[in-house]
Design a protein around this motif. Structure first.
Motif, PDB file in Angstrom:
ATOM      1  N   LYS A 127      25.865  27.723  -5.667  1.00  0.00           N
ATOM      2  CA  LYS A 127      24.688  27.195  -4.988  1.00  0.00           C
ATOM      3  C   LYS A 127      25.094  26.446  -3.719  1.00  0.00           C
ATOM      4  CE  LYS A 127      20.215  26.582  -5.257  1.00  0.00           C
ATOM      5  NZ  LYS A 127      19.325  27.735  -5.208  1.00  0.00           N
ATOM      6  N   LEU A 128      26.209  25.718  -3.816  1.00  0.00           N
ATOM      7  CA  LEU A 128      26.718  24.999  -2.638  1.00  0.00           C
ATOM      8  C   LEU A 128      27.072  25.968  -1.516  1.00  0.00           C
ATOM      9  CD1 LEU A 128      29.110  22.234  -3.990  1.00  0.00           C
ATOM     10  CD2 LEU A 128      26.919  21.958  -2.876  1.00  0.00           C
ATOM     11  N   ALA A 129      27.708  27.064  -1.893  1.00  0.00           N
ATOM     12  CA  ALA A 129      28.084  28.068  -0.884  1.00  0.00           C
ATOM     13  C   ALA A 129      26.843  28.653  -0.223  1.00  0.00           C
ATOM     14  CB  ALA A 129      28.904  29.173  -1.533  1.00  0.00           C
ATOM     15  N   GLU A 130      25.807  28.808  -1.002  1.00  0.00           N
ATOM     16  CA  GLU A 130      24.555  29.364  -0.478  1.00  0.00           C
ATOM     17  C   GLU A 130      23.927  28.418   0.547  1.00  0.00           C
ATOM     18  OE1 GLU A 130      20.449  30.320  -2.545  1.00  0.00           O
ATOM     19  OE2 GLU A 130      22.158  31.084  -3.689  1.00  0.00           O
ATOM     20  N   LYS A 131      24.043  27.133   0.281  1.00  0.00           N
ATOM     21  CA  LYS A 131      23.401  26.144   1.156  1.00  0.00           C
ATOM     22  C   LYS A 131      24.194  25.874   2.427  1.00  0.00           C
ATOM     23  CE  LYS A 131      21.171  23.151  -2.214  1.00  0.00           C
ATOM     24  NZ  LYS A 131      21.377  21.818  -2.778  1.00  0.00           N
ATOM     25  N   ASN A 132      25.515  25.987   2.347  1.00  0.00           N
ATOM     26  CA  ASN A 132      26.352  25.612   3.485  1.00  0.00           C
ATOM     27  C   ASN A 132      26.189  26.631   4.617  1.00  0.00           C
ATOM     28  OD1 ASN A 132      28.454  24.950   5.233  1.00  0.00           O
ATOM     29  ND2 ASN A 132      29.709  24.196   3.554  1.00  0.00           N
ATOM     30  N   PRO A 133      25.782  26.195   5.826  1.00  0.00           N
ATOM     31  CA  PRO A 133      25.548  27.157   6.906  1.00  0.00           C
ATOM     32  C   PRO A 133      26.821  27.814   7.424  1.00  0.00           C
ATOM     33  CG  PRO A 133      25.219  24.903   7.695  1.00  0.00           C
ATOM     34  CD  PRO A 133      25.444  24.821   6.223  1.00  0.00           C
ATOM     35  N   VAL A 134      27.968  27.194   7.180  1.00  0.00           N
ATOM     36  CA  VAL A 134      29.229  27.774   7.663  1.00  0.00           C
ATOM     37  C   VAL A 134      29.696  28.915   6.757  1.00  0.00           C
ATOM     38  CG1 VAL A 134      31.650  27.208   8.084  1.00  0.00           C
ATOM     39  CG2 VAL A 134      29.879  25.592   8.699  1.00  0.00           C
ATOM     40  N   CYS A 135      29.251  28.874   5.532  1.00  0.00           N
ATOM     41  CA  CYS A 135      29.707  29.823   4.519  1.00  0.00           C
ATOM     42  C   CYS A 135      28.975  31.168   4.675  1.00  0.00           C
ATOM     43  CB  CYS A 135      29.382  29.189   3.173  1.00  0.00           C
ATOM     44  SG  CYS A 135      30.151  29.940   1.833  1.00  0.00           S
ATOM     45  N   LEU A 136      29.720  32.262   4.676  1.00  0.00           N
ATOM     46  CA  LEU A 136      29.090  33.577   4.858  1.00  0.00           C
ATOM     47  C   LEU A 136      28.438  34.059   3.565  1.00  0.00           C
ATOM     48  CD1 LEU A 136      31.737  35.554   6.943  1.00  0.00           C
ATOM     49  CD2 LEU A 136      29.936  34.057   7.727  1.00  0.00           C
ATOM     50  N   GLU A 137      27.320  34.755   3.723  1.00  0.00           N
ATOM     51  CA  GLU A 137      26.663  35.342   2.540  1.00  0.00           C
ATOM     52  C   GLU A 137      27.458  36.544   2.028  1.00  0.00           C
ATOM     53  OE1 GLU A 137      22.597  36.337   3.085  1.00  0.00           O
ATOM     54  OE2 GLU A 137      22.024  34.289   3.603  1.00  0.00           O
ATOM     55  N   GLU A 138      27.938  37.355   2.960  1.00  0.00           N
ATOM     56  CA  GLU A 138      28.769  38.515   2.635  1.00  0.00           C
ATOM     57  C   GLU A 138      30.075  38.381   3.397  1.00  0.00           C
ATOM     58  OE1 GLU A 138      28.217  41.389   0.878  1.00  0.00           O
ATOM     59  OE2 GLU A 138      26.165  40.998   0.227  1.00  0.00           O
ATOM     60  N   PRO A 139      31.195  38.631   2.849  1.00  0.00           N
ATOM     61  CA  PRO A 139      31.516  38.906   1.441  1.00  0.00           C
ATOM     62  C   PRO A 139      31.125  37.712   0.563  1.00  0.00           C
ATOM     63  CG  PRO A 139      33.392  39.307   2.876  1.00  0.00           C
ATOM     64  CD  PRO A 139      32.390  38.620   3.698  1.00  0.00           C
ATOM     65  N   LYS A 140      30.719  38.058  -0.643  1.00  0.00           N
ATOM     66  CA  LYS A 140      30.143  37.043  -1.518  1.00  0.00           C
ATOM     67  C   LYS A 140      31.179  35.998  -1.952  1.00  0.00           C
ATOM     68  CE  LYS A 140      26.480  39.860  -3.480  1.00  0.00           C
ATOM     69  NZ  LYS A 140      25.520  39.268  -2.556  1.00  0.00           N
ATOM     70  N   PRO A 141      30.762  34.745  -2.055  1.00  0.00           N
ATOM     71  CA  PRO A 141      31.662  33.732  -2.631  1.00  0.00           C
ATOM     72  C   PRO A 141      31.806  33.957  -4.134  1.00  0.00           C
ATOM     73  CG  PRO A 141      29.539  32.761  -2.059  1.00  0.00           C
ATOM     74  CD  PRO A 141      29.479  34.192  -1.621  1.00  0.00           C
ATOM     75  N   PHE A 142      32.903  33.504  -4.701  1.00  0.00           N
ATOM     76  CA  PHE A 142      33.092  33.679  -6.145  1.00  0.00           C
ATOM     77  C   PHE A 142      33.902  32.525  -6.731  1.00  0.00           C
ATOM     78  CE2 PHE A 142      36.498  35.932  -4.010  1.00  0.00           C
ATOM     79  CZ  PHE A 142      37.619  35.485  -4.668  1.00  0.00           C
ATOM     80  N   VAL A 143      33.816  32.399  -8.054  1.00  0.00           N
ATOM     81  CA  VAL A 143      34.550  31.345  -8.762  1.00  0.00           C
ATOM     82  C   VAL A 143      35.372  31.997  -9.866  1.00  0.00           C
ATOM     83  CG1 VAL A 143      34.326  29.250 -10.160  1.00  0.00           C
ATOM     84  CG2 VAL A 143      32.729  29.653  -8.292  1.00  0.00           C
ATOM     85  N   LEU A 144      36.648  31.619  -9.946  1.00  0.00           N
ATOM     86  CA  LEU A 144      37.530  32.134 -11.001  1.00  0.00           C
ATOM     87  C   LEU A 144      38.098  30.970 -11.792  1.00  0.00           C
ATOM     88  CD1 LEU A 144      39.763  34.646  -8.996  1.00  0.00           C
ATOM     89  CD2 LEU A 144      37.834  35.220 -10.462  1.00  0.00           C
ATOM     90  N   VAL A 145      38.300  31.202 -13.092  1.00  0.00           N
ATOM     91  CA  VAL A 145      39.049  30.209 -13.877  1.00  0.00           C
ATOM     92  C   VAL A 145      40.511  30.609 -13.792  1.00  0.00           C
ATOM     93  CG1 VAL A 145      39.395  29.172 -16.131  1.00  0.00           C
ATOM     94  CG2 VAL A 145      37.111  29.854 -15.425  1.00  0.00           C
ATOM     95  N   THR A 146      41.329  29.747 -13.206  1.00  0.00           N
ATOM     96  CA  THR A 146      42.718  30.152 -12.947  1.00  0.00           C
ATOM     97  C   THR A 146      43.711  29.607 -13.966  1.00  0.00           C
ATOM     98  OG1 THR A 146      42.852  28.323 -11.387  1.00  0.00           O
ATOM     99  CG2 THR A 146      42.468  30.494 -10.467  1.00  0.00           C
ATOM    100  N   ALA A 147      43.402  28.451 -14.570  1.00  0.00           N
ATOM    101  CA  ALA A 147      44.396  27.893 -15.511  1.00  0.00           C
ATOM    102  C   ALA A 147      43.754  26.856 -16.419  1.00  0.00           C
ATOM    103  CB  ALA A 147      45.544  27.252 -14.738  1.00  0.00           C
ATOM    104  N   PHE A 148      44.359  26.718 -17.598  1.00  0.00           N
ATOM    105  CA  PHE A 148      44.044  25.583 -18.466  1.00  0.00           C
ATOM    106  C   PHE A 148      45.151  24.562 -18.231  1.00  0.00           C
ATOM    107  CE2 PHE A 148      42.039  29.122 -20.872  1.00  0.00           C
ATOM    108  CZ  PHE A 148      40.738  28.706 -20.704  1.00  0.00           C
ATOM    109  N   GLY A 149      44.891  23.637 -17.353  1.00  0.00           N
ATOM    110  CA  GLY A 149      45.910  22.682 -16.941  1.00  0.00           C
ATOM    111  C   GLY A 149      46.138  21.616 -17.995  1.00  0.00           C
TER     112      GLY A 149
END
Lengths: 269, 286
Positions: free
Chosen positions: B187-209
């Motif tokens: 949602k933050l990426a959607e609101k930020n005017p600097v952030c591009l709509e395409e290519p789409k932003p994404f979130v990954l779980v990278t580690a259990f720290g």
């Protein structure tokens, strides 16, 4: 600003407004509030962008002596000459605008359709008889997107969500949005799924009709074989439904063949 | 005195005049060519053409000046041939840099105006010369990197492509709902005017720290908005997670006093107590 709501009138594009020294003209249109102040030696502009959730429908303006709070950003300009006239000229987006219908639209093989697209315009604040441009203010918050085959080749564009309306009467006419009729001709043997397409807004001029609405010339896209080889043509005349119009804003870029060929490549992303 | 009178001053003067004329004409022609190219080509090509025009004209006039001075070009070239080996050994580094410079021009890994990272230095390329490349770093330092180093080392061109992806690492507590945080970030990426709509932003779980679930939040920005995009997004993430009561864990440091981990004994002393306190060991008479 509550005191300024009295005596507000509709704003008009390309109409000269005369201010006396010390007066401030207040505008509210789109997501923008604008204060233009004339002083003895300078012009002052203050603008504020409101939350995108607000959806005003009119453009109101009024002349008074009230200024906003000091936290509104101020821009100062040396007053060229002693003219006290300010004019507001609309301008199309400086980048192509990607239109993405909320629901994708399929054009059957050999079919054609006309969709009406509204794009946000920029407000150029011009002063004096020579209409010297002080600044440009976007009347909506444009978000950016990328259109191209990959992240290496392509073009930055503004993004606009659209209902892809097929009926002109259903298109909301706002003073800060220009309506463009886009004709899409599918000459292929397969249906064309229209998920998004890039409208080359810098090539379009702006015209104002008697009801204060902004129009651009129509655009015709003919898709013959592949998506990438679609040809684009900017119409010479305006839609008849627009009525008598006067041109108020020129196209930002001349229609050049090279530019168009590049645009075709990225027409449908 | 005859030494001075024997010298043909007129010949040397005309040679010198030719040389100076060459430099002046080369400079004027180079600038004219650059002015012509400015509107039609990139800054990189404009500089290249300006230098090429300058050097060609200067070379022609230098040859003419040598002939005027009575040097035969064949002899000069012959002497240069004989000296090549000696010069080659003596100027190995320079020659290597010059040849590397040619490769850089042909391969064109970067142009003037690009922001590159080379040899642990980041900066904007302000000049590609015969021996070295000049950079201006973000903190306004002038850095000269030999061409040979650039050929050998890994060079990252940060402004070659119009858009860039930013990867932010966000750690959240194990008790938090990952899906909810993911939705908030998108949602933050959607609101930020600097952030591009395409290519789409994404979130990954990278580690259990050790103390957090680490997420990678990736989004695209125009190449000239990288710093703005990173900073504004990090501020927005912090504000959003704070507002929604999502814990961002951070490493804690505990200090233990002695092996028994007993708490410090703290006693407040008044002025009268302080006056009566025992003298320090060093003050005691022994």
């Amino acid at each position: 600003m509550e005191s300024q709501t009295e005596g507000l009138q509709d704003g008009v594009w390309a109409q000269p407004y005369t201010l006396a020294s010390g007066q401030t003209q207040y505008h509210q249109l789109g997501q923008v509030r604008l204060w233009v102040t004339l002083l003895d030696q300078e012009w002052q502009l203050r603008s504020q962008t409101r939350a995108p959730e607000t959806d005003p429908v009119t453009w109101t303006q009024g002349i008074g002596h009230t200024l906003p709070s000091s936290d509104v950003e101020l821009q100062r300009f040396i007053r060229p000459g002693d003219s006290n006239v300010v004019t507001f000229i609309p301008g199309v987006a400086s980048l192509p605008t990607v239109i993405r219908p909320f629901q994708p639209l399929t054009i059957p093989a050999g079919g054609r359709c006309v969709i009406y697209v509204g794009t946000v315009v920029w407000m150029k604040v011009c002063v004096g008889e020579a209409k010297t441009v002080l600044t440009e203010v976007p009347l909506g918050m444009p978000s950016l997107t990328w259109v191209g085959r990959n992240t290496m080749e392509g073009e930055l564009c503004y993004s606009s969500s659209s209902f892809a309306r097929l009926v002109l009467e259903a298109v909301p006419k706002r003073p800060w949005r220009a309506v463009t009729p886009v004709t899409i001709v599918n000459q292929r043997t397969e249906p064309l799924l229209l998920e998004r397409f890039s409208l080359p807004t810098p090539l379009l001029s702006l015209h104002l009709n008697e009801r204060g609405q902004l129009w651009t010339p129509g655009v015709t896209v003919v898709c013959e074989t592949e998506m990438n080889s679609a040809s684009l043509n900017v119409d010479q005349s305006l839609l008849a439904a627009a009525g008598p119009c006067q041109q108020v804003g020129p196209a930002r870029e001349p229609v050049a063949r090279g530019r168009l060929v590049r645009a075709f490549d990225r027409m449908f992303g | 005195m005859s030494v001075f009178t024997d010298i043909a001053w007129g010949v040397w003067a005309s040679s010198l005049f030719l040389l100076v004329l060459g430099v002046v004409l080369g400079s004027v022609a180079g600038r004219s060519a650059a002015r012509f190219m400015e509107q039609r080509s990139s800054r990189h090509h404009t500089v290249m053409v300006r230098r090429l025009v300058f050097y060609v004209i200067v070379l022609l006039f230098a040859v003419a000046a040598l002939r005027e001075a009575g040097f035969s070009l064949d002899v000069v070239l012959g002497a240069a041939g004989i000296l090549t080996v000696a010069i080659g050994f003596a100027s190995q580094t320079s020659a290597s840099n010059m040849i590397s410079g040619l490769f850089l021009l042909v391969e064109k890994p970067f142009e003037i105006g690009d922001v590159i990272e080379a040899d642990a230095t980041i900066g904007e390329v302000i000049g590609i010369d015969m021996l070295s490349v000049k950079l201006r770093t973000p903190d306004n330092l002038y850095v000269r990197i030999p061409n040979e180093t650039l050929i050998k080392t890994r060079v990252v061109n940060r402004s070659r492509f119009p858009i860039r992806r930013l990867d932010l690492t966000v750690g959240i507590a194990y008790a938090e709902d990952v899906a909810r945080v993911e939705a908030l970030l998108l949602k933050l990426a959607e609101k930020n005017p600097v952030c591009l709509e395409e290519p789409k932003p994404f979130v990954l779980v990278t580690a259990f720290g050790p103390s957090s679930v680490d997420l990678q939040f990736s989004f695209w920005v125009p190449k000239d908005k990288v710093l703005d995009g990173r900073s504004s997004m990090m501020v927005a993430i912090k504000q959003t997670l704070d507002r929604d009561g999502i814990e961002i864990p951070f490493p804690h440091t505990s200090i233990y006093a002695g092996s028994h981990s007993e708490p410090f004994r703290v006693q407040l002393l008044g002025p009268e107590t302080t006056a009566n306190k025992e003298p320090l060991d060093v003050d005691q008479d022994r």
